[in-house]
Enzyme design. Sequence first.
Site, PDB file in Angstrom:
ATOM      1  N   HIS A  98       0.850  -1.195   0.000  1.00 18.84           N
ATOM      2  CA  HIS A  98       0.000   0.000   0.000  1.00 18.84           C
ATOM      3  C   HIS A  98       0.888   1.249   0.000  1.00 18.84           C
ATOM      4  CE1 HIS A  98      -2.711   3.143   1.444  1.00 18.84           C
ATOM      5  NE2 HIS A  98      -3.671   2.423   0.883  1.00 18.84           N
ATOM      6  N   GLU A 192      -4.125   2.115  -7.365  1.00 23.55           N
ATOM      7  CA  GLU A 192      -4.446   3.240  -6.495  1.00 23.55           C
ATOM      8  C   GLU A 192      -3.466   4.375  -6.775  1.00 23.55           C
ATOM      9  OE1 GLU A 192      -6.636   1.691  -2.732  1.00 23.55           O
ATOM     10  OE2 GLU A 192      -4.493   1.607  -2.329  1.00 23.55           O
TER      11      GLU A 192
HETATM   12  O1  LIG Z   1      -5.959   3.410   0.173  1.00 24.95           O
HETATM   13  C1  LIG Z   1      -7.113   3.104   0.012  1.00 24.95           C
HETATM   14  C2  LIG Z   1      -7.540   1.727   0.244  1.00 24.95           C
HETATM   15  O2  LIG Z   1      -6.477   1.026   0.800  1.00 24.95           O
HETATM   16  C3  LIG Z   1      -8.105   4.079  -0.425  1.00 24.95           C
HETATM   17  O3  LIG Z   1      -8.444   4.900   0.632  1.00 24.95           O
HETATM   18  P1  LIG Z   1      -9.593   5.979   0.430  1.00 24.95           P
HETATM   19  O4  LIG Z   1     -10.722   5.265  -0.266  1.00 24.95           O
HETATM   20  O5  LIG Z   1      -9.958   6.399   1.819  1.00 24.95           O
HETATM   21  O6  LIG Z   1      -9.015   7.074  -0.415  1.00 24.95           O
END
Ligand SMILES: O=C(CO)COP(=O)(O)O
Length: 276
Positions: A98, A192
């Site tokens: 992450h 992400e």
């Molecule tokens: O990092 C995330 C999931 O691990 C996304 O977080 P948010 O949806 O709060 O932006």
Amino acid sequence: MYFSAARTEAFVRELLGLMFADPAHESSLPLLDSVDVFIIPDHVTVAGVVAQVAHHHHHHQILVGAQDCHNEDAGAFTGAVSPAVLAEVGCRLVELGHAERRRLFGETDASTAAKAAAVVRNAMVPLVCVGEVTPPPPTSSSRQERDDDDDDDDDGNDDEPHVVAAADEVLVQVRSALAAVPADADVVLAYEPVWAIGASAPAAVDHVRAVVRRVRASDAVRARAPGRTRIVYGGSAGPGLFARLAPEVDGLFLGRFAHDPAQFFRTVCEVAQAPW
Ligand SMILES: O=C(CO)COP(=O)(O)O
């Protein structure tokens, strides 16, 4: 680390209540046939959440995951969490790499890859987070989510330079992780964009679709066994987003907008009911 242990327990209880509502009403069982749901609490509550979920008949479609693990199964690694122990207590998925792990805890593509191998070795699914650090330029239509559904040119040849740069950055991470796991192991790639995590809105739909299209078209993904690589989007994701990202994107990874079980459940229903 948004939730206390008590709130995690309450969250799961409420969510299961929504998912396994009275079958006479909106039965969620057909819903669960078409979608996999994962819940990834903190390490301390993983076993408790597994126990809560296991109470339900159709619990196999709800995967409880962990947010990280060590790459060794056992040994002198005080404070670390063993993937073997996670598997032992019923964890089925482990999130790796992450953006916060990378930024705050020194995780790298190499450590993430070693952990991905460990997760697969322990018969769990690695959910590998990837994403570019730099946001698109301020003038770009890719920067922010809004209602401009431009027509897409699907061949990728017309992608804007920052899309190409983002995909190239992501592909370094993807190649590293995929090289560490067998081609027929299930893998979830969580795209992400770092700049979209914890933001007010997700990345623009066109940006996400274009980057994911490039990832899917890469040698690294195409070399894998068919159907074994799923790509989900995360970063301020919530209800209303999935239909605009599919079919390029297979699912969503929610953070804050899943903290309300009703919102989470609504999003799950949207994914399950999408025609793709
Ligand atoms: O990092 C995330 C999931 O691990 C996304 O977080 P948010 O949806 O709060 O932006």
